[in-house]
Structures are given as C-alpha cells and as structure tokens.
Design a protein around this motif. Structure first.
Motif, PDB file in Angstrom:
ATOM      1  N   GLU A 498       0.830  -1.211   0.000  1.00 48.80           N
ATOM      2  CA  GLU A 498       0.000   0.000   0.000  1.00 48.80           C
ATOM      3  C   GLU A 498       0.861   1.256   0.000  1.00 48.80           C
ATOM      4  N   ASN A 499       2.003   1.189   0.691  1.00 49.40           N
ATOM      5  CA  ASN A 499       2.924   2.325   0.683  1.00 49.40           C
ATOM      6  C   ASN A 499       3.515   2.541  -0.717  1.00 49.40           C
ATOM      7  N   GLU A 500       3.830   1.434  -1.391  1.00 53.00           N
ATOM      8  CA  GLU A 500       4.337   1.548  -2.762  1.00 53.00           C
ATOM      9  C   GLU A 500       3.262   2.143  -3.672  1.00 53.00           C
ATOM     10  N   GLU A 501       2.029   1.717  -3.463  1.00 52.36           N
ATOM     11  CA  GLU A 501       0.926   2.242  -4.267  1.00 52.36           C
ATOM     12  C   GLU A 501       0.786   3.750  -4.056  1.00 52.36           C
ATOM     13  N   LYS A 502       0.835   4.193  -2.800  1.00 54.89           N
ATOM     14  CA  LYS A 502       0.715   5.623  -2.502  1.00 54.89           C
ATOM     15  C   LYS A 502       1.877   6.415  -3.093  1.00 54.89           C
ATOM     16  N   SER A 503       3.057   5.851  -3.028  1.00 55.63           N
ATOM     17  CA  SER A 503       4.241   6.537  -3.564  1.00 55.63           C
ATOM     18  C   SER A 503       4.142   6.700  -5.074  1.00 55.63           C
ATOM     19  N   LEU A 504       3.686   5.657  -5.760  1.00 53.13           N
ATOM     20  CA  LEU A 504       3.541   5.750  -7.213  1.00 53.13           C
ATOM     21  C   LEU A 504       2.446   6.738  -7.589  1.00 53.13           C
ATOM     22  N   GLU A 505       1.373   6.737  -6.815  1.00 55.87           N
ATOM     23  CA  GLU A 505       0.300   7.705  -7.069  1.00 55.87           C
ATOM     24  C   GLU A 505       0.813   9.137  -6.877  1.00 55.87           C
ATOM     25  N   ARG A 506       1.666   9.327  -5.873  1.00 54.28           N
ATOM     26  CA  ARG A 506       2.215  10.665  -5.626  1.00 54.28           C
ATOM     27  C   ARG A 506       3.151  11.083  -6.751  1.00 54.28           C
ATOM     28  N   ILE A 507       3.982  10.160  -7.236  1.00 55.38           N
ATOM     29  CA  ILE A 507       4.872  10.473  -8.364  1.00 55.38           C
ATOM     30  C   ILE A 507       4.035  10.870  -9.581  1.00 55.38           C
ATOM     31  N   LYS A 508       2.995  10.113  -9.806  1.00 55.84           N
ATOM     32  CA  LYS A 508       2.103  10.388 -10.938  1.00 55.84           C
ATOM     33  C   LYS A 508       1.476  11.772 -10.808  1.00 55.84           C
ATOM     34  N   GLU A 509       1.045  12.091  -9.602  1.00 56.46           N
ATOM     35  CA  GLU A 509       0.427  13.393  -9.333  1.00 56.46           C
ATOM     36  C   GLU A 509       1.419  14.529  -9.570  1.00 56.46           C
ATOM     37  N   LEU A 510       2.644  14.363  -9.101  1.00 62.20           N
ATOM     38  CA  LEU A 510       3.667  15.398  -9.269  1.00 62.20           C
ATOM     39  C   LEU A 510       4.026  15.593 -10.734  1.00 62.20           C
ATOM     40  N   LEU A 511       4.084  14.506 -11.500  1.00 57.69           N
ATOM     41  CA  LEU A 511       4.439  14.601 -12.918  1.00 57.69           C
ATOM     42  C   LEU A 511       3.321  15.252 -13.736  1.00 57.69           C
ATOM     43  N   ILE A 512       2.080  15.084 -13.296  1.00 53.62           N
ATOM     44  CA  ILE A 512       0.952  15.648 -14.045  1.00 53.62           C
ATOM     45  C   ILE A 512       0.703  17.101 -13.675  1.00 53.62           C
ATOM     46  N   TYR A 513       0.702  17.390 -12.354  1.00 56.35           N
ATOM     47  CA  TYR A 513       0.280  18.722 -11.911  1.00 56.35           C
ATOM     48  C   TYR A 513       1.428  19.630 -11.476  1.00 56.35           C
ATOM     49  N   GLY A 514       2.603  19.088 -11.280  1.00 54.95           N
ATOM     50  CA  GLY A 514       3.764  19.915 -10.972  1.00 54.95           C
ATOM     51  C   GLY A 514       3.609  20.749  -9.712  1.00 54.95           C
ATOM     52  N   ARG A 558       8.995   8.876 -19.688  1.00 54.69           N
ATOM     53  CA  ARG A 558       8.936   7.411 -19.777  1.00 54.69           C
ATOM     54  C   ARG A 558       8.537   6.798 -18.437  1.00 54.69           C
ATOM     55  N   ILE A 559       8.999   7.383 -17.350  1.00 58.00           N
ATOM     56  CA  ILE A 559       8.621   6.905 -16.021  1.00 58.00           C
ATOM     57  C   ILE A 559       7.117   7.055 -15.814  1.00 58.00           C
ATOM     58  N   ARG A 560       6.575   8.146 -16.313  1.00 62.21           N
ATOM     59  CA  ARG A 560       5.133   8.362 -16.192  1.00 62.21           C
ATOM     60  C   ARG A 560       4.351   7.222 -16.846  1.00 62.21           C
ATOM     61  N   THR A 561       4.826   6.726 -17.968  1.00 61.00           N
ATOM     62  CA  THR A 561       4.114   5.623 -18.642  1.00 61.00           C
ATOM     63  C   THR A 561       4.289   4.303 -17.898  1.00 61.00           C
TER      64      THR A 561
END
Length: 584
Positions: A498-514, A558-561
């Motif tokens: 679950e921590n890995e899931e949250k971390s990936l979601e946060r990375i995704k959020e940062l890459l999209i919304y900056g 590429r990380i985003r994908t």
C-alpha cells in the motif's frame, strides 16, 4: 629528486632523472626506464598507432614523467579519462609530482583539459573492479558506473616491466568490469522490467509460502543436485535406483521432464527463470509432489505447479536501492548471492539444506557444455521442443549451437571433445570460484567442463561405501507434515504494498500537476528525486536506466508511462492478500 651524471651509472634506490640530448630519462634499480638517447620516442610512436574512442578509460601504466600525455590528449575522444597506475611507491611519488607540475603549467597557460587526468594511489589498484563498477569509493572521485564503454592500456615507460604481469591483470580486470557492466545493462534492458514485476508480484505471494529457513540445515541424508546437461542422463543410466531413493534429490526446473521420464522422485525444484518459456518444464505435473524453491524474480505462475508448497529466496538481480530497502523488511525471504545460473543457485541451496558439512552433496548435469547436436539431457524441454518442430529442414539434432558465434571446441573433464560458449564457460569458471574447496561437495557427472570439485564414480567402491550406511527416508511424508503458509507477516506485506501504491500515485500526481501540488518546504524536483531514486524498477530497464536525473525530461516522461503498469501489479497483489470484507 636527484640528477645523476649522463652515464646513468646510479645505484641509488630512488628514481633519478638522467639528462640526455633529447630530454630526461629515469634511472631506477640499475636500469633505464626510458631510452638514454630519445626518451620520448617510443611512447609517442606507440600512441600514434593507437585510437581512443569516446568514453574510453585510458590506463596509463607507470606514467613516470608522463611522456606521451599530449599525444594521448590530442587523440582522446569525448568522455575519456586518463588514469595513471603505478605500483612502485617511489615511482608513484615521481609520477604524482610530475602530474602536479603538468596540471599547474597547463592551468597557467589557460589550457582547458579535454578529459580528466588522474593518478590512482597504489593501494587502490586492487580495488579497481569495484571502483569502476561503482561498488566502492575512491580517493580520486571516480566517475559513476556506466561512464566508460571500453578500457585501453598504454605502457608509458619501462617501469611497466617491473611488474608487467600484475599490470596486465589489472588492465584485463578493468576491461572485464566495463564489459560486464554493459552486458548486465543489455540483460536489464531486455528483462529488467519483468524481473521487477515478478518480484513485486511474488511479494504478495509470500503469505501463502513456507519459510525456507525451516529446511536449512535439516537434511541429514546425502543430497544430489541435477542440472539439465547431458551428464544427467549419463548418470541415470548407471546409478542404482535403490541408492537414489536414499538421497534428497534437488533439481533445476529444466531437468524435471528428464527425471520424471526416468521415474526419479524429485524432493525439491529450484526455479529462477523469469520468462514464460520455463513453463514447458512443468508440463506433465512433474513438480506436483515437490517443494519449489523460487527466486523472488522468477516467474510467479510456476508456484502453482506444486501441491507441496513454495519456499521463496532472493538474489539481487541489480544493484538498486529498491532491492536493498525491501530486503530489510521483516517479511522478506533469505537473500543469497546472485550466481547467474540456476545450476549454481541449486548447488548453493543444497549446501544450505544439508545438516552440516559432513553430509555429502553430489552434482550431476552441470556440464556447461554440450556435444555435437545435443545441447541438453534427454527429455529436457529443449529436446522435446526440437522433437515437436523437427522437419527435413530442421532435424532433431541441434547442430546450430555448436557452430554459432562464440562457440568453441574444448576438452571436457573426461577427455572428450565438447562445445561451450562465452556464457557457459563463464558459469563454469564462476562455479569453480564459488564452490572449489567446499567440504564433501563432489562432482558425480561423467561429462562436461571441469568444475574444480573432487570427482567420484557412481559405480566405484568409494561411492558405494559412502552410501551403504544411509537409510531410506520418505521425504514426501516429511514435507506433508510441514503446514502450509505463514501469515503472521501478512499485515506488514500489505502495508508495504500500500505504501508503494501511494508513492507511485504521488509520483504520478507530481508529474501531471507539478507545482500545483507542491508540498510546503519541499520542491517538486526534490520530492520526485526522493521518491523515484529509491524505486529503480520504474526506469531500470531504460537504455539509460543506469543513471537517473530529475532534470532528464525524457526519463520522466517514460517513467510516467511505467507507473500505470506497476500500479496494476501492486494493486493485484493487494487484492490477493487483503482480508475479504464481510457480506452485508
């Protein structure tokens, strides 16, 4: 520094500069390390015939007065580094002083260095492989792993002949370290994503597995490890089945069909292969009554081929913070060295399983070679595949393997000519380096390359006497007595995923919304650096995945994908081990 007379007849133990008509030579230990007449001529002519491609590590052996340095700099490509190597402490001090003068002179003239010039301390030369690979630090701020694509040695003076064999070994080690890095990179570019996916998926299977530590040090009867080489069938043709029934049989998964065809009971199977192709080895339920020792990066689906249970272990498929961080978790299985071959891994596990070093372990089918037309033991998946697809253009015999690029004909341990290749030969050398000297570890195979072990004849009196007092043990019965599953760590595993899931979601959020989702006191770049750099599975398989930079926009795209791919794997694992909600 002293200067002797032009005749050079100096008997001092320190190197002496000797003036000649065309510059200085060096006298040391009653010999000249440059010509007495034209000190620079030999090295300058040698450099003229050499080519230094970009990203080359140029090993300047015994540089002394650094003659030839200007010529090397003129020919060095982009990304090169000149590294001086000297083992003699007196000559090292001379080279160090001269290099400092050269750098100071070039700096005063405003000459911009085309590439770095360093002198490696004599006491660090033995660690050159670790330094090049980035596994240890150096006093000269060595570039990161992957900075070089090749290594070239240049003998700068006669000082190289004072310890030439050692210098050649150092140069070879440096070349192999660079080559090994890029070979590993090719493997990770092709399979790194799969390795990471398998490991994340197998983490969610840990609650349904057995702890391998309960078996370590418990096997009292002799063990035999079967590989998939031709030696397996050769041994089975002569080995008394009554003796085999007294032994704990450990097999690599590719040997399952062959052992089943010979009615051999398999107590445990070792699985390390990550790809789909290995599924062929399990066709026919050959491993149904066996324990499976599976690597964390192995194909998860193979764990369904047994009703006895699965014991996970882990080997580091890449030097990553992600693996080190995860391996420290309480739920993570035992970690063993990355040995590269399933045969080596099976042998390593056999030594862990035996009660103590007095229990003999025998290996067979670890040929690391093959005969003309036959690459594996009879009944192996590779032979069955050839049998199914054979036609008049593609016969059953696999002659292609014996004449492919890199294949070579050598003499096996039985004096018979066999074929091997770069990869198999490397496994054999690794086997020797890893297991030579192990007490009561014997090579019982009749063919293949030398493994560096004591050989024993299965039909000889020595083997018969060793096995005479051994009692038959029903390993299937003892395995059934071991309860399935250890779920005490399930909560920790669930929290981790679950921590890995949250971390990936946060990375995704940062890459999209900056900056729109930037946290107080932390920049977007800083948070991305922290989150991504410890999750190399997001970029490990990129061609440039050996180095991550938050400034590299191409990598971030590429990380985003990749995030969605790994989120799917992690969520699948969470669903697998999450408690089922009560019915309404």
């Amino acid at each position: 520094m002293t200067t002797s007379n032009p005749s050079g007849e100096s008997h001092l133990e320190k190197p002496c500069l000797v003036e000649t008509s065309q510059g200085f030579s060096v006298s040391y230990k009653n010999r000249f390390l440059y010509s007495k007449y034209a000190p620079k001529r030999a090295i300058t002519q040698a450099v003229k015939s050499m080519t230094f491609l970009p990203n080359t590590l140029i090993l300047c052996v015994s540089p002394l007065l650094w003659y030839g340095l200007d010529e090397i700099l003129a020919k060095a490509g982009d990304g090169c580094m000149i590294l001086g190597i000297e083992t003699d402490i007196e000559l090292f001090e001379l080279a160090k002083a001269e290099l400092e003068k050269i750098k100071a002179d070039r700096k005063s003239k405003g000459i911009e260095e085309k590439c770095r010039i360093e002198l490696m301390p004599a006491w660090e030369i033995l660690k050159i492989v670790e330094i090049i690979s980035g596994k240890t630090e150096s006093s000269i701020d060595f570039p990161s792993a992957g900075s070089f694509k090749r290594a070239v040695m240049v003998e700068m003076s006669g000082g190289s002949f004072l310890n030439r064999d050692f210098y050649m070994e150092v140069a070879t080690a440096a070349e192999n370290a660079v080559a090994s890095f890029w070979k590993n990179r090719i493997t990770l570019t092709k399979l790194g994503r799969l390795f990471s996916k398998n490991m994340l998926e197998n983490i969610s299977r840990l609650p349904f597995s057995m702890n391998p530590r309960r078996f370590f040090g418990k096997v009292e009867n002799p063990l035999i490890v079967f590989g998939a080489g031709e030696g397996t069938q050769s041994l089975l043709d002569t080995l008394d089945r009554k003796i085999l029934e007294k032994m704990f049989v450990l097999a690599v998964d590719a040997a399952i069909p062959a052992l089943k065809a010979n009615a051999v009971r398999i107590d445990a199977v070792v699985a390390v292969e990550a790809q789909l192709a290995i599924e062929k080895a399990y066709i026919g339920a050959g491993a149904r009554d066996s324990l499976i020792f599976a690597d964390m990066a192995s194909r998860p689906a193979v764990t369904a081929h047994t009703k006895k249970g699965v014991c996970f272990f882990a080997s580091e498929f890449a030097d990553t913070e992600f693996f080190r961080r995860t391996s420290k978790e309480d739920f993570f299985p035992p970690v063993i060295p990355p040995l590269g071959s399933v045969g080596l891994t099976a042998t390593y596990l056999a030594l862990l399983l035996r009660k103590d070093s007095s229990v003999p372990v025998f290996v067979a089918g670890m040929d690391f070679s093959y005969s003309l037309g036959q690459t594996h033991t009879k009944g192996a998946p590779q032979e069955i595949q050839r049998l199914c697809s054979m036609n008049r253009l593609q016969p059953l015999e696999n002659y292609d393997a014996s004449f492919k690029l890199g294949a070579q004909k050598v003499l096996g341990k039985d004096g018979r000519a066999v074929f091997t290749d770069i990869a198999l030969g490397g496994y054999a050398r690794n086997f020797q380096a890893t297991f030579s000297g192990q007490k009561n570890l014997f090579d019982i195979g009749k063919s293949g390359l030398d493994l560096g072990l004591e050989r024993i004849d299965a039909s000889g009196t020595g083997f018969w006497n060793m096995m005479a007092a051994v009692k038959k043990t029903d390993w299937n019965s003892s395995t059934n007595a071991v309860p399935h599953g250890e779920k005490a760590e399930t909560k920790k595993i669930l929290d981790y995923l679950e921590n890995e899931e949250k971390s990936l979601e946060r990375i995704k959020e940062l890459l999209i919304y900056g900056k729109d989702v930037e946290k107080c006191g932390c920049t977007v770049q800083g948070e991305l650096e922290e989150l991504i750099s410890s999750r190399e599975y997001l970029f490990l398989h990129f061609p440039d995945g050996f180095r991550f930079s938050v400034e590299n926009i191409s990598q971030l795209k590429r990380i985003r994908t990749e995030i969605d791919f790994f989120l799917k794997t992690i969520r699948k694992g969470i669903k697998r081990i999450s408690p089922t909600p009560p019915s309404p």
